[in-house]
Design a protein around this motif. Structure first.
Motif, PDB file in Angstrom:
ATOM      1  N   ALA A 202       0.822  -1.210   0.000  1.00 20.16           N
ATOM      2  CA  ALA A 202       0.000   0.000   0.000  1.00 20.16           C
ATOM      3  C   ALA A 202       0.856   1.259   0.000  1.00 20.16           C
ATOM      4  O   ALA A 202       0.578   2.227  -0.716  1.00 20.16           O
ATOM      5  CB  ALA A 202      -0.931  -0.006   1.212  1.00 20.16           C
ATOM      6  N   MET A 203       1.932   1.262   0.796  1.00 16.31           N
ATOM      7  CA  MET A 203       2.799   2.434   0.859  1.00 16.31           C
ATOM      8  C   MET A 203       3.568   2.625  -0.451  1.00 16.31           C
ATOM      9  O   MET A 203       3.781   3.752  -0.905  1.00 16.31           O
ATOM     10  CB  MET A 203       3.766   2.303   2.034  1.00 16.31           C
ATOM     11  N   LEU A 204       4.002   1.531  -1.056  1.00 16.56           N
ATOM     12  CA  LEU A 204       4.690   1.629  -2.342  1.00 16.56           C
ATOM     13  C   LEU A 204       3.732   2.139  -3.416  1.00 16.56           C
ATOM     14  O   LEU A 204       4.139   2.874  -4.325  1.00 16.56           O
ATOM     15  CB  LEU A 204       5.263   0.266  -2.736  1.00 16.56           C
ATOM     16  N   GLU A 205       2.483   1.773  -3.298  1.00 14.82           N
ATOM     17  CA  GLU A 205       1.458   2.269  -4.215  1.00 14.82           C
ATOM     18  C   GLU A 205       1.338   3.793  -4.105  1.00 14.82           C
ATOM     19  O   GLU A 205       1.257   4.504  -5.111  1.00 14.82           O
ATOM     20  CB  GLU A 205       0.127   1.599  -3.857  1.00 14.82           C
ATOM     21  N   LEU A 206       1.353   4.296  -2.868  1.00 18.88           N
ATOM     22  CA  LEU A 206       1.300   5.738  -2.643  1.00 18.88           C
ATOM     23  C   LEU A 206       2.532   6.418  -3.232  1.00 18.88           C
ATOM     24  O   LEU A 206       2.425   7.448  -3.918  1.00 18.88           O
ATOM     25  CB  LEU A 206       1.208   6.023  -1.145  1.00 18.88           C
ATOM     26  N   SER A 207       3.704   5.846  -2.977  1.00 18.10           N
ATOM     27  CA  SER A 207       4.947   6.430  -3.485  1.00 18.10           C
ATOM     28  C   SER A 207       4.964   6.476  -5.005  1.00 18.10           C
ATOM     29  O   SER A 207       5.358   7.489  -5.611  1.00 18.10           O
ATOM     30  CB  SER A 207       6.152   5.625  -2.964  1.00 18.10           C
ATOM     31  N   GLU A 208       4.550   5.397  -5.635  1.00 12.55           N
ATOM     32  CA  GLU A 208       4.547   5.352  -7.099  1.00 12.55           C
ATOM     33  C   GLU A 208       3.602   6.395  -7.684  1.00 12.55           C
ATOM     34  O   GLU A 208       3.915   7.041  -8.688  1.00 12.55           O
ATOM     35  CB  GLU A 208       4.167   3.950  -7.575  1.00 12.55           C
ATOM     36  N   THR A 209       2.450   6.567  -7.050  1.00 13.76           N
ATOM     37  CA  THR A 209       1.496   7.571  -7.529  1.00 13.76           C
ATOM     38  C   THR A 209       2.095   8.963  -7.443  1.00 13.76           C
ATOM     39  O   THR A 209       1.982   9.770  -8.371  1.00 13.76           O
ATOM     40  CB  THR A 209       0.193   7.513  -6.707  1.00 13.76           C
ATOM     41  N   ASN A 214       4.454  13.315 -10.951  1.00 16.31           N
ATOM     42  CA  ASN A 214       5.485  14.325 -11.180  1.00 16.31           C
ATOM     43  C   ASN A 214       6.466  13.920 -12.276  1.00 16.31           C
ATOM     44  O   ASN A 214       7.554  14.498 -12.392  1.00 16.31           O
ATOM     45  CB  ASN A 214       6.246  14.605  -9.885  1.00 16.31           C
ATOM     46  N   GLY A 215       6.091  12.915 -13.056  1.00 18.47           N
ATOM     47  CA  GLY A 215       6.899  12.527 -14.201  1.00 18.47           C
ATOM     48  C   GLY A 215       8.136  11.724 -13.885  1.00 18.47           C
ATOM     49  O   GLY A 215       9.077  11.694 -14.686  1.00 18.47           O
ATOM     50  N   VAL A 216       8.158  11.056 -12.731  1.00 16.64           N
ATOM     51  CA  VAL A 216       9.318  10.237 -12.352  1.00 16.64           C
ATOM     52  C   VAL A 216       8.958   8.763 -12.485  1.00 16.64           C
ATOM     53  O   VAL A 216       7.972   8.299 -11.905  1.00 16.64           O
ATOM     54  CB  VAL A 216       9.758  10.523 -10.901  1.00 16.64           C
ATOM     55  N   GLU A 217       9.754   8.040 -13.256  1.00 14.91           N
ATOM     56  CA  GLU A 217       9.555   6.600 -13.389  1.00 14.91           C
ATOM     57  C   GLU A 217      10.286   5.887 -12.250  1.00 14.91           C
ATOM     58  O   GLU A 217      11.511   6.009 -12.139  1.00 14.91           O
ATOM     59  CB  GLU A 217      10.087   6.097 -14.730  1.00 14.91           C
ATOM     60  N   PRO A 218       9.580   5.153 -11.404  1.00 17.35           N
ATOM     61  CA  PRO A 218      10.231   4.493 -10.264  1.00 17.35           C
ATOM     62  C   PRO A 218      11.426   3.633 -10.660  1.00 17.35           C
ATOM     63  O   PRO A 218      12.453   3.637  -9.971  1.00 17.35           O
ATOM     64  CB  PRO A 218       9.097   3.651  -9.663  1.00 17.35           C
ATOM     65  N   ALA A 219      11.325   2.924 -11.771  1.00 19.69           N
ATOM     66  CA  ALA A 219      12.402   2.023 -12.182  1.00 19.69           C
ATOM     67  C   ALA A 219      13.695   2.782 -12.487  1.00 19.69           C
ATOM     68  O   ALA A 219      14.796   2.248 -12.323  1.00 19.69           O
ATOM     69  CB  ALA A 219      11.969   1.220 -13.402  1.00 19.69           C
ATOM     70  N   PRO A 295      12.455   4.173  -1.250  1.00 20.07           N
ATOM     71  CA  PRO A 295      12.391   2.714  -1.430  1.00 20.07           C
ATOM     72  C   PRO A 295      12.939   2.217  -2.760  1.00 20.07           C
ATOM     73  O   PRO A 295      13.251   1.030  -2.899  1.00 20.07           O
ATOM     74  CB  PRO A 295      10.887   2.416  -1.331  1.00 20.07           C
ATOM     75  N   TYR A 296      13.071   3.112  -3.741  1.00 22.54           N
ATOM     76  CA  TYR A 296      13.428   2.674  -5.084  1.00 22.54           C
ATOM     77  C   TYR A 296      14.903   2.867  -5.417  1.00 22.54           C
ATOM     78  O   TYR A 296      15.352   2.522  -6.504  1.00 22.54           O
ATOM     79  CB  TYR A 296      12.552   3.415  -6.104  1.00 22.54           C
TER      80      TYR A 296
END
Length: 354
Positions: A202-209, A214-219, A295-296
């Motif tokens: 759930a927290m990673l879901e929030l971070s990814e959103t 803001n145009g940042v790809e987590p990968a 986290p990423y």
């Protein structure tokens, strides 16, 4: 089911509130954003309201920054009325905050008490103040002048905290490093934070959103070798040598062939005050919180930053990362950073003094 209210004025407060709320399944958690400038859109509010994995049953936003002294007094009284109506609806048994100097929290504790809730106050780890204390809280200005003005302006329910988290309204504290909390907080009930909850789906879901908005790809963050988080630009203006030191660090990392990413302070007026784009550095959007990015990062990434709560959270949530602070001019900060394994520039320059 019992109700609990969580006040959040920063992204760190939001993450900590969500982590705590997820670990208290017997309660109905309600989030209230506070201390935001009136009339300005607050993207985080909409993100959390549309967060599928949110542990909060409701999310509200109450503006708290008002221009003009008389207008501020008037608007705060209106805010108190709105807040009391919400508390009368929720009747919370527990109220959480990341800074018990917030007038909204103290009023909420007072109002909930008058409503017969007998609320329990909780302090969520704010960062460095939890461990080194806030010396200004014990100054003549805070203890006498500010304390008197607030009591006269708002009510005798105001209680001046001897340090952040130390007010009489607080019964429980939730620290990341329970063995290192400031002596003024050790008389409270201590419930350690659970770092694993910050990496839940759930927290990673929030971070990814937050990142994608803001145009940042987590990968893409996994490719970063050196991540630099910078303080407010006013520090560069006051201390040119500090600016030179930071630039030297960034250039040194780049010369070593490392991929360097920098995140400026979100309240800067200039988008690139150090002209780092010309240095070939990757500039991450300043509005994306450090908590969302952390986290990423790869386990091999080095994190650099100022003497701040950001460094404390990085060390706690990602203990495998090498975390280094630009300077440690304040002895109490140096001791804290040394105790939790954060390297400082002084330690690098003078290894025998560690």
């Amino acid at each position: 089911m019992a109700n609990s209210v969580y006040f959040a004025s920063t992204t760190l407060h939001l993450y900590t509130a969500a982590a705590i709320a997820a670990g208290r399944p017997g309660e109905d958690a309600h989030l209230i954003f506070i201390d935001q400038p009136e009339g300005k859109p607050y993207a985080l509010y909409d993100i959390v309201r549309n967060w599928p994995g949110s542990p909060f049953s409701s999310v509200n936003l109450y503006y708290g920054r008002f221009p003009g002294l008389l207008n501020k007094l008037k608007r705060r009284r209106q805010l108190f009325s709105t807040l009391k109506s919400k508390l009368a609806e929720l009747l919370p048994e527990h109220i959480f905050v990341g800074n018990d100097r917030r007038i909204e929290f103290q009023f909420a504790m007072h109002a909930a008490t008058t409503l017969g809730c007998n609320p329990v106050g909780h302090y969520m780890d704010e960062g460095v103040f939890t461990y080194v204390g806030r010396k200004a809280s014990r100054s003549f200005k805070d203890m006498i002048i500010d304390n008197f003005i607030k009591k006269i302006s708002y009510g005798m329910w105001w209680k001046n905290p001897p340090t952040i988290g130390g007010s009489d309204w607080i019964s429980y504290i939730h620290p990341a490093f329970p063995d290192l909390v400031h002596p003024l907080l050790r008389g409270k009930h201590i419930t350690p934070l659970d770092a694993s909850r910050f990496n839940s789906p759930a927290m990673l879901e929030l971070s990814e959103t937050m990142m994608l908005n803001n145009g940042v790809e987590p990968a893409a963050l996994a490719e970063i070798d050196t991540f630099v988080t910078l303080p407010h630009e006013s520090l560069f203006e006051r201390d040119p040598d500090y600016k030179k030191r930071i630039l030297a660090i960034i250039r040194q990392q780049s010369r070593q062939g490392k991929r360097v990413a920098v995140k400026y302070h979100p309240r800067n007026k200039q988008p690139d005050p150090l002209s780092l784009a010309a240095e070939g550095v990757c500039l991450l959007p300043s509005q994306v919180s450090f908590e969302a990015l952390l986290p990423y990062l790869s386990d091999q990434c080095e994190v650099w930053g100022d003497l701040s709560s950001t460094m404390v959270m990085a060390r706690w949530l990602r203990p495998t990362l090498k975390v280094t602070a630009f300077t440690s001019e304040k002895p109490d900060f140096y001791r804290l950073f040394e105790n939790i394994g954060i390297t400082t520039m002084e330690a690098i320059s003078h290894p025998d003094q560690r």
